[in-house]
Design an enzyme around this catalytic site. Structure first.
Site, mmCIF file in Angstrom:
data_model
loop_
_atom_site.group_PDB
_atom_site.id
_atom_site.type_symbol
_atom_site.label_atom_id
_atom_site.label_comp_id
_atom_site.label_asym_id
_atom_site.label_seq_id
_atom_site.Cartn_x
_atom_site.Cartn_y
_atom_site.Cartn_z
ATOM 1 N N ARG A 113 0.961 -0.921 0.266
ATOM 2 C CA ARG A 113 0.387 0.386 0.238
ATOM 3 C C ARG A 113 1.107 1.274 0.546
ATOM 4 N NH1 ARG A 113 -5.221 2.124 3.798
ATOM 5 N NH2 ARG A 113 -6.111 0.130 1.928
ATOM 6 N N HIS A 140 -7.317 -0.023 -6.613
ATOM 7 C CA HIS A 140 -7.245 0.081 -5.067
ATOM 8 C C HIS A 140 -8.355 -1.162 -5.740
ATOM 9 C CE1 HIS A 140 -7.934 -0.962 -1.328
ATOM 10 N NE2 HIS A 140 -8.884 0.226 -0.857
ATOM 11 N N GLN A 143 -10.654 -3.710 -3.034
ATOM 12 C CA GLN A 143 -11.979 -3.278 -2.260
ATOM 13 C C GLN A 143 -12.578 -3.506 -3.364
ATOM 14 O OE1 GLN A 143 -12.036 -0.963 0.174
ATOM 15 N NE2 GLN A 143 -14.537 -1.584 -0.167
ATOM 16 N N ASP A 237 -17.411 7.245 -1.163
ATOM 17 C CA ASP A 237 -15.826 7.883 -0.726
ATOM 18 C C ASP A 237 -15.205 9.495 0.273
ATOM 19 O OD1 ASP A 237 -13.484 6.639 0.439
ATOM 20 O OD2 ASP A 237 -12.514 6.957 -1.466
ATOM 21 N N CYS A 279 -16.233 2.560 1.218
ATOM 22 C CA CYS A 279 -15.365 1.803 1.686
ATOM 23 C C CYS A 279 -15.025 1.617 2.767
ATOM 24 C CB CYS A 279 -14.158 1.455 0.123
ATOM 25 S SG CYS A 279 -13.790 3.016 0.489
ATOM 26 N N ARG A 324 -13.484 -7.641 2.862
ATOM 27 C CA ARG A 324 -12.771 -7.937 2.272
ATOM 28 C C ARG A 324 -11.431 -8.437 3.082
ATOM 29 N NH1 ARG A 324 -10.401 -2.257 2.225
ATOM 30 N NH2 ARG A 324 -8.836 -3.534 0.695
HETATM 31 N N1 CP Z 1 -11.084 0.839 2.627
HETATM 32 C C1 CP Z 1 -9.867 0.836 3.064
HETATM 33 O O1 CP Z 1 -9.161 0.218 2.013
HETATM 34 O O2 CP Z 1 -9.683 0.458 4.145
HETATM 35 P P1 CP Z 1 -8.257 0.864 4.971
HETATM 36 O O3 CP Z 1 -7.371 1.765 4.620
HETATM 37 O O4 CP Z 1 -8.831 1.070 6.488
HETATM 38 O O5 CP Z 1 -8.106 -0.346 5.015
#
Ligand code: CP
Length: 338
Positions: A113, A140, A143, A237, A279, A324
């Site tokens: 990430r 992403h 997700q 979002d 998300c 997830r």
């Molecule tokens: N939706 C998501 O990626 O959550 P986090 O940033 O908590 O990993």
């Protein structure tokens, strides 16, 4: 875009972005996630990743993605090692390429990430092991698998009949990935945002190329009423992030406040069965420091979604968050069991 994978294409070595996959491969991952979820729930889960080791690189904060990778790996018998910028040499003392070559000697797979998609791609190139994109500024993809599984569970229609409206800032990872992955699944996808917050030409071109193959319908509009009419799913979002200056927050909120998902937005769908998705994390109340700071600046106690919708009967956000786990588990199994 002719370079999109065909249904008979071999599996990519890494899970980096949606457009590396054919629609059939994407559906295979969703099916696998549903199977693994069912096995976990009914107590018949089999550990397919015993003895595997997975590095988790997080240049940015995370709750869901990190926990989903760690718990999925644990439930499947694999080991994880968490690396953040302060606890590793990455970035300041060691390059991505050198880090990749080291980790590739020790680990069976690497989650990443960070900001740059090119860093995820470089990790894949130099490590020689599968790399899993846990979010970059551009994409992403984990997700999107969770979102698809959640839609399958809550919208009793084939994906090709689902109308999915996304409201808000669609310039970055979630908006771009949602546009492309919804087109992969043949949905009626609507991006509802002011012109400057709409997806860039590259994301639109990729989505249209999938739509040409799957029959997806793509609408990009700044008109909320048009965008949400008949929607089965309304999603959004966050509008602001922690690294941005406060002046940017004030302007962003002013530009996007008409795109908040609230009871009126949900009523505009004219679909009592429509579900709300996000998300997460979300600024829907004053229970976060950012939420309180934005309130001081703007007077708004909720940003991208009102608290009544977030906590209301149409919201499936916590089922989505749970998914997830099951979808990331599917990715790990699909790429590491081989
Ligand atoms: N939706 C998501 O990626 O959550 P986090 O940033 O908590 O990993």
């Amino acid at each position: 875009m002719s370079s999109l994978p065909l249904s008979s294409a071999p599996w990519p070595r890494s899970f980096l972005k949606e457009c590396d996959f054919s629609p059939e491969q994407w559906l295979t991952l969703i099916d696998l996630a549903a199977q693994l979820k069912a096995e976990h729930k009914n107590g018949t889960e089999v550990q397919r990743l015993a003895g595997k080791a997975i590095a988790l690189i997080f240049e940015k904060t995370s709750t869901r993605t990190r926990c989903a990778f760690e718990v999925a790996a644990f439930q499947q018998g694999a080991h994880t090692t968490y690396l953040d910028p302060s606890g590793s040499q990455l970035g300041h003392k060691e390059s991505i390429a050198d880090t990749a070559r080291v980790l590739g000697r020790m680990f069976d797979g690497i989650e990443f990430r960070g900001t740059a998609q090119t860093d995820a791609e470089a990790l894949a190139e130099f490590s020689g092991v599968p790399v899993f994109n846990g979010l970059t500024d551009q994409w992403h993809p984990t997700q999107m698998l969770a979102d698809a599984l959640t839609i399958r569970e809550h919208v009793k229609k084939p994906f090709t009949d689902v109308a999915h409206a996304y409201l808000g800032d669609a310039r970055f990872n979630t908006g771009r990935s949602l546009l492309v992955s919804s087109a992969m699944l043949g949905m009626d996808v609507r991006i509802v945002a002011p012109p400057k917050f709409q997806p860039d030409p590259q994301a639109r071109t990729i989505a249209q190329a999938y739509a040409d193959r799957t029959g997806a319908r793509i609408t990009i509009t700044d008109d909320v009423e048009t965008g949400v009419r008949g929607a089965d799913v309304v999603s959004t979002d966050i509008w602001v992030s922690m690294g941005e200056p406060k002046e940017a927050w004030t302007q962003r909120v002013a530009e996007l406040r008409d795109y908040q998902v609230n009871a009126h937005t949900m009523a505009l769908t004219n679909n009592p069965d429509a579900v709300f998705m996000h998300c997460l994390p979300s600024f829907h109340d004053l229970e976060t420091s950012i939420g309180r700071k934005v309130f001081e600046l703007t007077g708004l106690s909720a940003l991208e979604v009102s608290d009544d919708v977030f906590n209301g009967p149409q919201s499936v956000v916590f089922d989505q968050a749970e998914n997830r786990l099951h979808t990331i588990k599917a990715v790990l199994v699909a790429f590491l069991q081989r």
